[in-house]
Design an enzyme around this catalytic site. Structure first.
Site, mmCIF file in Angstrom:
data_model
loop_
_atom_site.group_PDB
_atom_site.id
_atom_site.type_symbol
_atom_site.label_atom_id
_atom_site.label_comp_id
_atom_site.label_asym_id
_atom_site.label_seq_id
_atom_site.Cartn_x
_atom_site.Cartn_y
_atom_site.Cartn_z
ATOM 1 N N CYS A 203 -5.947 2.157 13.961
ATOM 2 C CA CYS A 203 -5.121 1.529 15.000
ATOM 3 C C CYS A 203 -5.898 0.328 15.556
ATOM 4 O O CYS A 203 -7.013 0.486 16.047
ATOM 5 C CB CYS A 203 -4.821 2.530 16.108
ATOM 6 N N HIS B 54 -15.401 -0.163 1.747
ATOM 7 C CA HIS B 54 -14.164 -0.957 1.801
ATOM 8 C C HIS B 54 -12.976 -0.120 2.281
ATOM 9 O O HIS B 54 -11.832 -0.514 2.092
ATOM 10 C CB HIS B 54 -13.859 -1.580 0.426
ATOM 11 N N TYR C 192 0.822 -1.218 0.000
ATOM 12 C CA TYR C 192 0.000 0.000 0.000
ATOM 13 C C TYR C 192 0.852 1.264 0.000
ATOM 14 O O TYR C 192 0.459 2.274 -0.598
ATOM 15 C CB TYR C 192 -1.018 -0.030 1.146
ATOM 16 N N ASN D 116 -21.414 -1.416 -17.191
ATOM 17 C CA ASN D 116 -20.150 -2.154 -17.212
ATOM 18 C C ASN D 116 -19.676 -2.266 -18.658
ATOM 19 O O ASN D 116 -20.429 -1.948 -19.588
ATOM 20 C CB ASN D 116 -20.364 -3.555 -16.593
ATOM 21 N N LEU D 117 -18.452 -2.738 -18.838
ATOM 22 C CA LEU D 117 -17.958 -2.979 -20.194
ATOM 23 C C LEU D 117 -18.587 -4.240 -20.767
ATOM 24 O O LEU D 117 -18.706 -4.397 -21.978
ATOM 25 C CB LEU D 117 -16.433 -3.149 -20.191
ATOM 26 N N SER E 48 -17.610 -5.975 -10.673
ATOM 27 C CA SER E 48 -17.823 -7.316 -11.223
ATOM 28 C C SER E 48 -18.941 -8.065 -10.505
ATOM 29 O O SER E 48 -19.396 -9.099 -10.984
ATOM 30 C CB SER E 48 -16.516 -8.114 -11.138
ATOM 31 N N ASP F 212 -9.734 4.514 -3.416
ATOM 32 C CA ASP F 212 -9.265 5.826 -3.883
ATOM 33 C C ASP F 212 -10.288 6.873 -3.437
ATOM 34 O O ASP F 212 -11.375 6.530 -2.962
ATOM 35 C CB ASP F 212 -9.062 5.837 -5.418
HETATM 36 C C1 BJW Z 1 -15.537 -1.074 -16.291
HETATM 37 C C2 BJW Z 1 -14.573 -0.243 -16.870
HETATM 38 C C3 BJW Z 1 -15.018 0.983 -17.405
HETATM 39 C C4 BJW Z 1 -13.587 -2.017 -16.162
HETATM 40 N N1 BJW Z 1 -16.305 1.306 -17.343
HETATM 41 N N2 BJW Z 1 -16.807 -0.738 -16.245
HETATM 42 C C5 BJW Z 1 -21.581 -14.418 0.579
HETATM 43 C C6 BJW Z 1 -21.291 -15.410 -0.307
HETATM 44 C C7 BJW Z 1 -19.982 -15.820 -0.525
HETATM 45 C C8 BJW Z 1 -18.918 -15.218 0.148
HETATM 46 C C9 BJW Z 1 -19.195 -14.209 1.021
HETATM 47 C C10 BJW Z 1 -20.507 -13.826 1.239
HETATM 48 N N3 BJW Z 1 -20.485 -12.803 2.146
HETATM 49 C C11 BJW Z 1 -19.224 -12.555 2.493
HETATM 50 C C12 BJW Z 1 -18.401 -13.393 1.818
HETATM 51 C C13 BJW Z 1 -16.925 -13.451 1.935
HETATM 52 C C14 BJW Z 1 -16.213 -12.397 1.152
HETATM 53 C C15 BJW Z 1 -16.553 -12.530 -0.336
HETATM 54 O O1 BJW Z 1 -17.309 -11.762 -0.897
HETATM 55 N N4 BJW Z 1 -15.941 -13.449 -1.023
HETATM 56 C C16 BJW Z 1 -16.173 -13.597 -2.468
HETATM 57 C C17 BJW Z 1 -14.850 -13.550 -3.197
HETATM 58 C C18 BJW Z 1 -16.970 -14.820 -2.712
HETATM 59 N N5 BJW Z 1 -16.517 -11.053 1.630
HETATM 60 C C19 BJW Z 1 -15.891 -10.521 2.676
HETATM 61 O O2 BJW Z 1 -15.058 -11.131 3.317
HETATM 62 C C20 BJW Z 1 -16.286 -9.113 3.078
HETATM 63 N N6 BJW Z 1 -16.561 -9.065 4.478
HETATM 64 C C21 BJW Z 1 -17.664 -9.601 5.007
HETATM 65 O O3 BJW Z 1 -18.518 -10.109 4.328
HETATM 66 O O4 BJW Z 1 -17.723 -9.488 6.374
HETATM 67 C C22 BJW Z 1 -18.622 -10.329 7.073
HETATM 68 C C23 BJW Z 1 -17.876 -11.614 7.312
HETATM 69 C C24 BJW Z 1 -16.793 -11.608 8.154
HETATM 70 C C25 BJW Z 1 -16.116 -12.793 8.413
HETATM 71 C C26 BJW Z 1 -16.504 -13.977 7.769
HETATM 72 C C27 BJW Z 1 -17.574 -13.962 6.880
HETATM 73 C C28 BJW Z 1 -18.284 -12.771 6.662
HETATM 74 C C29 BJW Z 1 -15.124 -8.144 2.879
HETATM 75 C C30 BJW Z 1 -14.866 -7.843 1.461
HETATM 76 C C31 BJW Z 1 -13.665 -6.904 1.335
HETATM 77 C C32 BJW Z 1 -13.246 -6.681 -0.091
HETATM 78 N N7 BJW Z 1 -11.977 -6.062 -0.137
HETATM 79 C C33 BJW Z 1 -11.335 -5.834 -1.447
HETATM 80 C C34 BJW Z 1 -9.822 -5.640 -1.304
HETATM 81 C C35 BJW Z 1 -9.376 -4.390 -0.708
HETATM 82 C C36 BJW Z 1 -7.922 -4.261 -0.918
HETATM 83 C C37 BJW Z 1 -7.590 -3.139 -1.837
HETATM 84 O O5 BJW Z 1 -8.442 -2.270 -2.124
HETATM 85 O O6 BJW Z 1 -6.432 -3.083 -2.253
HETATM 86 O O7 BJW Z 1 -12.008 -4.729 -2.070
HETATM 87 S S1 BJW Z 1 -11.514 -7.167 -2.574
HETATM 88 C C38 BJW Z 1 -11.573 -6.165 -3.985
HETATM 89 O O8 BJW Z 1 -12.815 -6.505 -4.664
HETATM 90 C C39 BJW Z 1 -11.712 -4.702 -3.489
HETATM 91 C C40 BJW Z 1 -12.905 -4.219 -4.286
HETATM 92 O O9 BJW Z 1 -13.550 -3.151 -3.650
HETATM 93 C C41 BJW Z 1 -13.763 -5.457 -4.429
HETATM 94 C C42 BJW Z 1 -14.726 -5.417 -5.569
HETATM 95 O O10 BJW Z 1 -14.045 -5.366 -6.800
HETATM 96 P P1 BJW Z 1 -14.669 -4.521 -7.990
HETATM 97 O O11 BJW Z 1 -14.728 -3.092 -7.637
HETATM 98 O O12 BJW Z 1 -15.921 -5.156 -8.441
HETATM 99 O O13 BJW Z 1 -13.495 -4.671 -9.105
HETATM 100 P P2 BJW Z 1 -13.288 -5.834 -10.189
HETATM 101 O O14 BJW Z 1 -11.916 -5.698 -10.698
HETATM 102 O O15 BJW Z 1 -13.717 -7.140 -9.691
HETATM 103 O O16 BJW Z 1 -14.331 -5.434 -11.354
HETATM 104 C C43 BJW Z 1 -14.195 -4.258 -12.114
HETATM 105 C C44 BJW Z 1 -15.350 -4.211 -13.093
HETATM 106 O O17 BJW Z 1 -15.285 -2.988 -13.797
HETATM 107 C C45 BJW Z 1 -15.311 -5.335 -14.145
HETATM 108 O O18 BJW Z 1 -16.594 -5.965 -14.188
HETATM 109 C C46 BJW Z 1 -14.983 -4.604 -15.455
HETATM 110 O O19 BJW Z 1 -15.604 -5.196 -16.578
HETATM 111 C C47 BJW Z 1 -15.535 -3.237 -15.175
HETATM 112 N N8 BJW Z 1 -14.866 -2.118 -15.893
HETATM 113 N N9 BJW Z 1 -13.338 -0.809 -16.821
HETATM 114 C C48 BJW Z 1 -17.178 0.477 -16.818
HETATM 115 N N10 BJW Z 1 -14.135 1.890 -18.049
#
Ligand code: BJW
Length: 240
Positions: free
Chosen positions: A117, A109, A56, A202-203, A178, A94
């Protein structure tokens, strides 16, 4: 186009792609093709905090120099000019929505410009480097600082507010995400349940598209300004 009382917008990494920031799961994904859930987990941070801090610290300058694109600017305009309430929820760490002029952005997020802390729970601004030795300016305990970023396995931030907003919404927009990561991927389901009209921008179609009434494909920097103009025009026509 209808006129709405309460719009909820959810944004993901895709909205910042045209500002030059990598998405997570794209070809040049942020985590260099490693599964994000293997790196950005609370367990990974507990195992090797120095590695996560380095990641980071290196990412911050790149994020801070990014500028909002027309999609961020259009949403800020919508918040300022729309007669109904516009709630902006972002998964992005961001701060491009704020740089575009948006207010009250709900960062479920976390934010890369903040640290938390783990000893006293205080959240603070952290635009510079933090490491495993950094002391908390609030409680003075060293070595307990974590980027204020929600890793897998951690609870999301501000969820009470999000739930309240979703339960009132009559229009839900999902932009550049996504739809893989929960609970954010489930917000559309709640919006649909309360009767909102739902749009995905989305794209390409996502795997989470069952609950969307409309799919608008194309770069957010083009589709969002056009859509916002339509919303504002409908509101103006309704008034006159
Ligand atoms: C364009 C474009 C353009 C490109 N124009 N479009 C229920 C079912 C199953 C699992 C779970 C559930 N509930 C919870 C979970 C567990 C887990 C989870 O979801 N796992 C899945 C992988 C299945 N979730 C969690 O753990 C969450 N916490 C939680 O639920 O707490 C309760 C709990 C606690 C303990 C145990 C169990 C439950 C926390 C989630 C935290 C996510 N953190 C991250 C990383 C942060 C690090 C960092 O920022 O560096 O956050 S993961 C990462 O993914 C980041 C993002 O915010 C997040 C979402 O990604 P996003 O934004 O969708 O990006 P992409 O790359 O995936 O997609 C981009 C899209 O844009 C694409 O579709 C492109 O096509 C499109 N695009 N250019 C328009 N110009």
């Amino acid at each position: 186009m209808s006129v709405y009382r309460h719009i909820v917008v959810l944004t993901g990494a895709g909205i910042s792609a045209e500002s030059g920031l990598a998405t997570f799961r794209g070809a040049d994904g942020l985590w260099n093709n490693r599964p994000v859930e293997e790196v950005a987990t609370i367990e990974a941070f507990e195992r090797n905090p120095a590695y996560v801090h380095d990641f980071y610290n290196e990412l911050k300058p790149e994020v801070f120099k990014a500028r909002p694109n027309p999609a961020h600017l259009a949403l800020a305009k919508l918040q300022k000019e729309y007669p109904g309430h516009v709630c902006l929820i972002t998964q992005n760490v961001d701060t491009l929505h704020e740089k575009a002029g948006s207010i009250d952005v709900c960062h479920i997020h976390g934010r890369i410009d903040q640290a938390v802390c783990l000893n006293c729970g205080q959240i603070m601004e952290a635009t510079g480097d933090i490491d495993t030795q950094t002391a908390c300016p609030h409680c003075q305990v060293a070595g307990m600082m974590k980027p204020n970023i929600v890793f897998f396995g951690e609870n999301l931030l501000d969820m009470d507010n999000v739930e309240r907003q979703l339960h009132q919404c009559d229009l839900f927009l999902s932009i550049g995400t996504s739809g893989i990561v929960f609970p954010a991927a489930g917000f559309v389901q709640t919006a649909k349940y309360v009767g909102a009209e739902t749009y995905e921008f989305n794209l390409e179609p996502t795997s989470n598209n069952f609950y969307f009434d409309h799919h608008i494909m194309g770069p957010a920097g083009t589709t969002i300004p056009q859509f916002v103009d339509k919303l504002l025009q409908a509101a103006t026509e309704r008034k006159s």
